[in-house]
Design an enzyme around this catalytic site. Structure first.
Site, short mmCIF file in Angstrom:
data_model
loop_
_atom_site.label_atom_id
_atom_site.label_comp_id
_atom_site.label_asym_id
_atom_site.label_seq_id
_atom_site.Cartn_x
_atom_site.Cartn_y
_atom_site.Cartn_z
N TYR A 180 26.10 -14.10 -40.92
CA TYR A 180 25.32 -13.58 -39.79
C TYR A 180 25.16 -12.06 -39.89
O TYR A 180 24.07 -11.53 -39.70
CB TYR A 180 26.04 -13.97 -38.50
CG TYR A 180 25.45 -13.43 -37.23
CD1 TYR A 180 24.27 -13.96 -36.70
CD2 TYR A 180 26.09 -12.42 -36.52
CE1 TYR A 180 23.75 -13.48 -35.51
CE2 TYR A 180 25.59 -11.94 -35.33
CZ TYR A 180 24.41 -12.48 -34.83
OH TYR A 180 23.89 -12.00 -33.64
N LYS A 184 21.66 -10.00 -40.25
CA LYS A 184 21.26 -9.05 -39.22
C LYS A 184 21.10 -7.64 -39.79
O LYS A 184 20.26 -6.86 -39.31
CB LYS A 184 22.27 -9.06 -38.07
CG LYS A 184 22.24 -10.33 -37.23
CD LYS A 184 20.86 -10.57 -36.64
CE LYS A 184 20.87 -11.65 -35.57
NZ LYS A 184 19.50 -11.92 -35.04
#
Length: 312
Positions: A180, A184
């Site tokens: 993640y 991001k």
């Protein structure tokens, strides 16, 4: 293609906004906030679980948001395509054009989590999370940008806006979220490139790192995301983030592009990324030991790095 409706009031009056992952959480409140400011909204959601599992293309959560907007007197349409595919991303733009005759703002928000420590993170969980976040930003951006470029070349330069969704995990790192955080962080770099490339076509591109209570955060950061007592300000309510998103998605944000913002509770922060710190140039090659001595000296004068989320 439908004819434009009568002029509506609000900061985003008569603008058409597409929001991905808008069936729940932040995407839902963004869609509602845009509609409240006069926008016509394309509500995209696959209706999957917080880890990406479940029946796709159900349209259930997205349809509920559309019904909520319509019940309040607004205009909205469901889009149930997978925006991490070329077909789904292209149909998102086509839905806006076919239903409302234009596209003015794209909010890339869709995503899910599959948290694991790096030694336990398998390739499927890495690929799935990078796909939905990073590819799910790139493809809608690509297809929207192609439309806006064509409009600009035809002499109809748009007042277009893109808001990408990064995270504090992408800015500082987050233990147990290597997939993640990497995705991001990639979204931030994509934002900077898109802002530089698309400005000539009338497109502003910014990124937001929100902190709010959603299906993705209420389990991972349960204590921080807990609801307050009755009558207290709900600092983690997703609706606290949406006003900035709506403003960035409006014509009022003219001149603001290539920026990354953090939004949490009542706080808005302009994030400042990598820039040169202490440096030493001796004009000649160093030995490994000399390189190490230089690094130690430079680090003594450098700012301390931010704390990685979850680090002890």
């Amino acid at each position: 293609m439908t004819a434009p409706t009568a002029h509506r009031a609000g900061l985003c009056a008569d603008r058409v906004v597409a929001v991905t992952g808008a069936g729940r959480g932040l995407g839902r409140v963004h869609a509602l906030a845009f509609a409240a400011e006069g926008a016509r909204v394309v509500v995209n959601d696959l209706g999957v679980g917080p880890d990406g599992s479940g029946s796709e293309r159900s349209g259930g959560p997205a349809r509920a948001v559309v019904e909520e907007i319509v019940a309040a007197g607004g205009e909205a349409v469901v889009h149930g395509g997978d925006v991490a595919t070329a077909e789904g991303a292209a149909s998102l733009v086509a839905t806006a054009l076919d239903t409302f005759g234009r596209l003015d703002t794209l909010v890339n928000n869709a995503g899910f989590l599959r948290d694991r420590m790096l030694v336990n993170l398998d390739e499927d969980d890495w690929d799935a999370v990078v796909r939905v976040h990073l590819r799910g930003h790139f493809l809608p951006l690509k297809h929207a940008a192609a439309h806006w470029r064509a409009e600009s070349k035809a002499g109809r330069t748009p007042v277009a806006r893109v808001i990408n969704t990064s995270s504090g995990a992408g800015l500082l790192g987050s233990v147990g979220q290597g997939n993640y955080a990497a995705a991001k962080a990639g979204i931030v770099a994509l934002t900077l490139v898109a802002a530089a490339e698309l400005g000539r076509y009338g497109v502003h591109v910014n990124a937001l790192a929100p902190a709010a209570r959603t299906r993705m955060t209420e389990q991972t950061f349960a204590e921080a995301m807990a609801a307050p007592g009755e009558g207290e300000f709900d600092a983690m309510a997703p609706a606290n983030v949406s006003p900035l998103v709506v403003w960035l998605g409006s014509a009022a944000s003219d001149g603001v592009t290539g920026r990354v913002f953090e939004a949490e509770a009542g706080r808005i922060t302009v994030m400042e990324g990598w820039r040169p710190g202490p440096t030493d140039d001796r004009g000649a090659r160093r030995s490994p030991s000399e390189a190490g001595e230089t690094v130690r000296r430079l680090l003594a004068d450098a700012e301390k790095p931010g704390q990685v989320y979850g680090a002890s």
